[in-house]
Enzyme design. Structure first.
Site, PDB file in Angstrom:
ATOM      1  N   SER A 128       0.690  -1.237  -0.030  1.00  0.00           N
ATOM      2  CA  SER A 128      -0.066  -0.234   0.085  1.00  0.00           C
ATOM      3  C   SER A 128       0.908   1.290   0.045  1.00  0.00           C
ATOM      4  O   SER A 128       1.626   1.379   0.748  1.00  0.00           O
ATOM      5  CB  SER A 128      -0.850  -0.002   1.061  1.00  0.00           C
ATOM      6  OG  SER A 128      -1.680   1.091   1.047  1.00  0.00           O
ATOM      7  N   GLY A 129       0.599   2.143  -0.912  1.00  0.00           N
ATOM      8  CA  GLY A 129       1.317   3.585  -1.175  1.00  0.00           C
ATOM      9  C   GLY A 129       2.572   3.379  -1.658  1.00  0.00           C
ATOM     10  O   GLY A 129       3.389   4.305  -1.990  1.00  0.00           O
ATOM     11  N   THR A 133      -1.471   2.365  -7.971  1.00  0.00           N
ATOM     12  CA  THR A 133      -2.531   3.112  -8.605  1.00  0.00           C
ATOM     13  C   THR A 133      -1.953   4.175  -9.499  1.00  0.00           C
ATOM     14  O   THR A 133      -2.544   4.490 -10.753  1.00  0.00           O
ATOM     15  CB  THR A 133      -3.638   3.735  -7.834  1.00  0.00           C
ATOM     16  OG1 THR A 133      -3.937   2.576  -6.768  1.00  0.00           O
ATOM     17  CG2 THR A 133      -4.770   4.311  -8.260  1.00  0.00           C
ATOM     18  N   ASN A 179      -1.360   5.321   3.268  1.00  0.00           N
ATOM     19  CA  ASN A 179      -1.478   5.882   1.809  1.00  0.00           C
ATOM     20  C   ASN A 179      -2.627   6.766   2.020  1.00  0.00           C
ATOM     21  O   ASN A 179      -3.711   6.403   2.406  1.00  0.00           O
ATOM     22  CB  ASN A 179      -1.581   4.799   0.834  1.00  0.00           C
ATOM     23  CG  ASN A 179      -1.781   5.387  -0.438  1.00  0.00           C
ATOM     24  OD1 ASN A 179      -1.650   6.726  -0.883  1.00  0.00           O
ATOM     25  ND2 ASN A 179      -1.990   4.518  -1.799  1.00  0.00           N
ATOM     26  N   SER A 182      -5.479   5.302  -0.665  1.00  0.00           N
ATOM     27  CA  SER A 182      -5.216   4.033  -0.667  1.00  0.00           C
ATOM     28  C   SER A 182      -6.444   3.351  -1.177  1.00  0.00           C
ATOM     29  O   SER A 182      -7.546   3.660  -1.082  1.00  0.00           O
ATOM     30  CB  SER A 182      -4.886   3.472   0.720  1.00  0.00           C
ATOM     31  OG  SER A 182      -4.985   1.998   0.579  1.00  0.00           O
ATOM     32  N   GLY A 409      -0.993  -5.278  -2.793  1.00  0.00           N
ATOM     33  CA  GLY A 409       0.478  -6.100  -2.697  1.00  0.00           C
ATOM     34  C   GLY A 409       0.369  -6.962  -1.265  1.00  0.00           C
ATOM     35  O   GLY A 409      -0.534  -6.642  -0.470  1.00  0.00           O
ATOM     36  N   GLU A 411       0.544  -7.897   2.201  1.00  0.00           N
ATOM     37  CA  GLU A 411       0.178  -7.118   3.358  1.00  0.00           C
ATOM     38  C   GLU A 411       0.664  -7.538   4.719  1.00  0.00           C
ATOM     39  O   GLU A 411       0.223  -8.977   4.940  1.00  0.00           O
ATOM     40  CB  GLU A 411      -1.017  -6.612   3.581  1.00  0.00           C
ATOM     41  CG  GLU A 411      -1.108  -5.172   2.921  1.00  0.00           C
ATOM     42  CD  GLU A 411      -2.676  -4.855   3.100  1.00  0.00           C
ATOM     43  OE1 GLU A 411      -3.186  -3.809   2.335  1.00  0.00           O
ATOM     44  OE2 GLU A 411      -3.423  -5.080   4.168  1.00  0.00           O
TER      45      GLU A 411
END
Ligand SMILES: Nc1ncnc2c1ncn2[C@@H]1O[C@H](COP(=O)(O)OP(=O)(O)OP(=O)(O)O)[C@@H](O)[C@H]1O
Ligand SMILES: [Mg+2]
Length: 1048
Positions: A128-129, A133, A179, A182, A409, A411
């Site tokens: 995340s982050g 995206t 994020n 997110s 991804g 985690e």
């Protein structure tokens, strides 16, 4: 590295701007690392891997390849590397030709789709982050900008593709601790292209929205963006309609994280973007309103509170909220109230309604909120899909697909729950796919290139995937069973079941099964999975509920009756009437994941692996521990190992030869033979050892990076010489081309000019021919009247006469010559002659001085009198007439005084002959303006008034005799006066001019009769003789002998 130099040139300055640095490849390699990890000498070393990432990150080089996999490190700042110019730069360019970039992946995928006619997919993963995206947005943007043509439909499709992002992000993204934007759902998006390569359609699949966020957020996190955007951005009228207040603090579902505002998020601006995007992706006005009704209803739902009724039953205490809620949901208020506080069960075909306790009612409310939001989100995706759907009338079928997978991804949180389990399971599957496809493609490449397969040692994670998903034995099956099992099932019983079934599995551990060391770091509610990327402990609490994801039947029934179009589509009546139990969340996820795997398997994958450099969302900080963690979880080392198992570098023959051909005299400047032979000659010349490389059918495989670096360095050293050669040839070529151009131009001009000249000459010849013919004809007809046959000739003759006349005009008045004119201009010639003469005379006269004028006047008079009359005249012409023949001192003063006032104007010596006897006597003849006087020294002997002068007689011979005839009646006169003078013509001319008696001169050839006093006459005879003699002759005549003049 092949493109080391190019890459070194494009590094980013601290301000994020591109700066160009000219450096040798070697120094650049030291500083910015290698752009492809396969070229790392020590490819097994994680430290070397991370060091390479770090170096590049420091230089703002956020992209690096592992073969064809792109590793991207989130820069947390805007780099100026995504402009349209950058897009153009990466268009049609191979990977290795230019520095790594997300556009290179986009473009290569696009080209592969078009040339190989195979569907493609780009898998973007990372925690995340890490920038997944953002990467997917960059790719979409690339396709929208580069591949969309000017065609309206395509352009609007590009728009819709791009505009779907803010909407999906508003509803599916939220601020988390990791994020600020997110994505709380997995997204797979297909972009369909037509045969021309323009995008014609799109389709989105969404996975596992984190619905729990709707009702609960961790501290420092937020609910989905849309709630805040609506409250901040919606106008007053809208909020009134939705019965909402602007402050997020008023809503229970928005206060859990205690973080309504985030500096990096501008809800107002984002709201504008969303409301602008909704119509673009096909939302009608009413649909937007209904959608907002749903969002508003979720907020109101959160504020529904329960209390204890009079009979101890659970009751709703927030009446107003309830009212707003039922209104916005479009359902019956009392039905909803009942459904929120009661549970309907069907046992043995009988309906049973039981009241819910306080806690259960709260759960039911939250479940409804989650269901409403979750299903609306799915509806939204479907709605977008309709808008992106392939338009049949525009294009019959799509000719290629590119899929984009932006999915969570791996985690590993402090507390990992059901969501992390699903997410990590998904990553496990993707890793499996990755290994399968990479190995497969590697193997395929070796096979097509005819190179012996070198076994690659890798970890096959199938065992873990099976552990999770295997039927009956896998964790998901066990979870499902436990949820469905009659009796008191709970999270702990599920854990026990896991232990019973999976105990002993190499990748599964629980507190009970673990050894002492592990047991210390595990709680009793956890189980541990040894994922390919590392170990993760999952806490089982909530697993069953989340898997169940149950919504009470009576709530479903109420929702089915909603008159909100969106909700009525989300809650179908069949769901209530259908007896079949709906699938549990994990199974659903597993199935959709397997479908995704099928989709991906049917496509050729490209990978983007995103890494986040630090936890602080700050630019420029590279946290090695964090990065190492991700490198491990993303399996990048495994990636690299697989890729480097055989050879570090491979390149098609033509590309290899093209780049390194300057290093070998036989291949430079061009190799004209078979490519493989060229490469073989080149590498032999470079001294490659047999174990260092292999030649495939179309590619060279180089085993060690150092071999390539040595070659690259040699090329770098050779570049100045190559540049010089290229420069020389280029200049030569340019000059030759220029010379050729000029030469061609000259030839064109020359031929044009020669043509013109020849045409002119021919025209002149033709005209001359015509002329000559006319001339000859004219000559033949010259004697005829002016007619077309002779007009030219006659005109010409006239014209040339006049033209020649100009040159031959007489120059002086004495010149009497004149060209003979042709008959046609005789008259004109005559006029001209006269005119010319007049002109000359006029000019001559104007030039004459007064004395000379006088002279000429006298000469003219003389000429008029004597010309051709008197023999001596011709001799006199050349001699000038003098003002006087006597000097003033020769004239006696006394005589002058006797003459009175009259001034002597002329004087000459004369001989006077007596009338009788003809005795000669010397005298002075003096002329005044009114008379002539004969003077003998001091005495005036005779005065002859001009008035009385009758005439003057002279002979025609050369003598000097002249006779002044005076009237006889004048008594004072003694008769006519006979005089002789040397200058007879001058003297006579002067007298007649003064006397005004020019016409009174008689010239007689033989004799002159003159009067003697008293009526008597005397005669003078003139004869020719040898010399001049005047004597008394016979009969008393005066005989004058005059000699003939030889030059008469
Ligand atoms: N290439 C980039 N250039 C500049 N900033 C970036 C880039 N990639 C990511 N970022 C920054 O990092 C933030 C997080 O990126 P992004 O939302 O793409 O992460 P993610 O991997 O999708 O995370 P999640 O799994 O939580 O959705 C972005 O909001 C942006 O500020
Ligand atoms: Mg994201």
């Amino acid at each position: 590295m092949v493109q080391q130099c190019a890459e070194a040139q494009e590094t980013m300055g601290a301000e994020g701007r591109v700066r160009l640095v000219m450096e040798s490849a070697l120094t650049a390699r030291d500083r910015v690392g290698v752009q492809d990890f396969v070229l790392l000498e020590n490819f097994t070393s994680e430290a070397a891997f991370i060091e390479n990432l770090r170096r590049r990150f420091k230089e703002n080089l956020i992209y690096t390849y592992i073969g064809s996999v792109l590793v991207s490190v989130n820069p947390y700042k805007d780099l100026e590397i995504y402009s349209k110019q950058h897009m153009q730069r990466y268009r049609g360019v191979s990977f290795y030709e230019i520095s790594p970039h997300i556009y290179a992946v986009s473009d290569n995928t696009y080209r592969a789709m078009r040339t190989e006619r195979r569907d493609q997919c780009i898998l973007i993963s990372g925690e995340s982050g890490a920038g997944k995206t953002e990467a997917s947005k960059k790719i979409l943007l690339y396709y929208a900008v580069v591949t969309c043509t000017a065609n309206d439909h395509m352009a609007s499709l590009g728009d819709r593709l791009l505009q779907s992002t803010p909407v999906l992000e508003a509803f599916g993204n939220a601020k988390t601790l990791r994020n600020d934007n997110s994505s709380r759902f997995g997204k797979y998006m297909d972009v369909q292209f037509d045969f021309k390569g323009a995008p014609v359609g799109g389709h989105i699949l969404n996975y596992l929205l984190e619905k729990s966020r709707v009702v609960h957020q961790n501290h420092g996190e937020r609910n989905f963006h849309i709630f805040y955007q609506l409250l901040q951005g919606g106008d007053d009228e809208l909020l009134t309609r939705l019965h909402l207040e602007r402050s997020p603090q008023k809503y229970h579902y928005l206060v859990k994280g205690n973080c309504p505002r985030v500096s990096s998020i501008n809800d107002k601006k984002d709201w504008k973007a969303v409301t602008k995007a909704l119509p673009v992706i096909g939302f009608a006005e009413e649909e937007v309103q209904e959608l907002l009704n749903v969002i508003g209803s979720v907020l109101h739902l959160g504020n529904i509170q329960f209390g204890e009724g009079q009979d101890g039953e659970t009751d709703i205490t927030t009446e107003t909220q309830m009212h707003y809620l039922s209104k916005l949901l479009g359902v019956d208020g009392s039905a909803l109230r009942d459904a929120l506080t009661h549970k309907k069960l069907i046992a043995k075909g009988e309906e049973m309604i039981s009241p819910l306790n306080f806690e259960q009612a709260g759960s039911a409310r939250d479940a409804l909120a989650k269901a409403v939001y979750g299903r609306t989100f799915t509806w939204l995706v479907e709605k977008i899909n309709k808008s992106l759907a392939l338009q049949d009338e525009v294009c019959h079928s799509s000719k290629g697909l590119i899929g984009l997978l932006d999915i969570y991804g791996f985690e590993v949180l402090q507390h990992n729950s059901f969501e992390q389990f699903c997410i990590n399971y998904c990553n496990e599957k993707l890793q499996q796919l990755f290994i399968e496809l990479t190995l497969k493609s590697e193997q395929e490449e070796y096979e097509t290139e005819g190179i012996a397969w070198e076994t690659v040692q890798y970890f096959d994670n199938k065992i873990i995937c099976d552990l999770i998903e295997e039927k009956h034995k896998g964790i998901i099956s066990i979870l499902d069973d436990e949820c469905l099992r009659p009796g008191e099932a709970c999270d702990i019983s599920f854990l026990e079941k896991l232990e019973d079934t999976l105990g002993g599995h190499a990748h599964f551990v629980t507190h009970k099964l673990a050894n002492g060391k592990t047991r210390r770091v595990m709680s009793r509610e956890e189980f541990r999975l040894l994922h390919y990327a590392g170990e993760v402990n999952y806490n089982v609490s909530g697993f069953l509920d989340k898997n169940n994801d149950m919504l009470n039947r009576n709530l479903k029934e109420v929702m089915c009756q909603s008159n909100n179009q969106i909700l009525s589509q989300c809650f179908r009546r069949e769901e209530v009437t259908d007896q079949k139990r709906p699938e549990m969340a994990a199974i659903q996820f597993k199935n959709s994941l397997n479908k995704l795997m099928e989709i991906l398997m049917s496509k050729e994958p490209s990978y983007v692996r995103c890494i986040k450099p630090n936890d602080g969302k700050t630019s420029g900080r590279f946290d090695e521990v964090l990065v190492r963690h991700q490198v491990k979880y993303l399996g990048l080392m495994e990636n690299l190992r697989v890729r480097r198992a055989g050879f570090a570098y491979r390149r098609r023959f033509e590309a290899f030869l093209q780049r390194y051909k300057p290093l070998c005299p036989e291949t430079w400047p061009n190799w004209n033979g078979v490519l493989a032979d060229g490469v073989s000659t080149l590498v032999k010349h470079l001294g490659y050892k047999p174990e260092e490389y292999k030649l495939g059918r179309s590619k060279i495989f180089i085993r060690f990076p150092k071999t390539l670096f040595a070659t690259e360095d040699a090329l770098e050293a050779k570049k100045p010489a190559v540049a010089l050669t290229l420069q020389t040839s280029w200049r030569g070529y340019r000059e030759r081309a220029k010379y050729k151009r000029i030469r061609n131009a000259v030839i064109v001009i020359q031929s044009a000019w020669r043509g013109t000249r020849a045409r002119r000459r021919a025209k002149r010849r033709r005209e001359a021919g015509d002329l000559i013919r006319r001339f000859i004809k004219g000559f033949i007809y010259r004697h005829q009247e002016y007619c077309p046959e002779n007009d030219y000739f006659l005109d010409h003759v006239r014209f040339s006469f006049l033209k020649n006349l100009r040159k031959t005009l007489p120059k002086s008045v004495l010149d009497k010559s004149w060209p003979t004119p042709p008959p046609s201009v005789t008259e004109a010639s005559e006029h001209l002659w006269r005119l010319n003469m007049k002109n000359m005379v006029l000019k001559f006269c104007k030039r004459i001085q007064p004395e000379w004028r006088k002279q000429l006047e006298q000469k003219v008079v003389a000429s008029e009198i004597f010309k051709e009359q008197k023999e001596s005249y011709a001799q006199s012409v050349a001699k000038l007439f003098l003002g006087s023949r006597l000097e003033s001192e020769q004239i006696n003063l006394k005589a002058v005084q006797t003459l009175g006032n009259e001034k002597v104007q002329y004087g000459a010596l004369v001989t006077k002959y007596d009338r009788r006897g003809f005795k000669p006597r010397p005298r002075q003849l003096l002329l005044t303006s009114s008379f002539a006087a004969l003077v003998d020294r001091t005495k005036v002997k005779q005065r002859i008034d001009y008035m009385t002068l009758r005439s003057i007689s002279v002979s025609s011979r050369s003598d000097g005799i002249f006779v002044l005839h005076i009237p006889n009646e004048d008594n004072k006169q003694k008769g006519d006066v006979v005089l002789q003078c040397e200058h007879v013509i001058e003297v006579v001319t002067k007298i007649v001019m003064m006397a005004g008696k020019v016409n009174h001169v008689n010239i007689s050839p033989g004799s002159i009769t003159f009067a003697v006093a008293r009526g008597k006459e005397g005669i003078i005879d003139f004869i020719g003789g040898p010399e001049l003699k005047v004597a008394k002759g016979k009969k008393g005549h005066l005989l004058v002998t005059a000699p003939p003049l030889c030059n008469t």
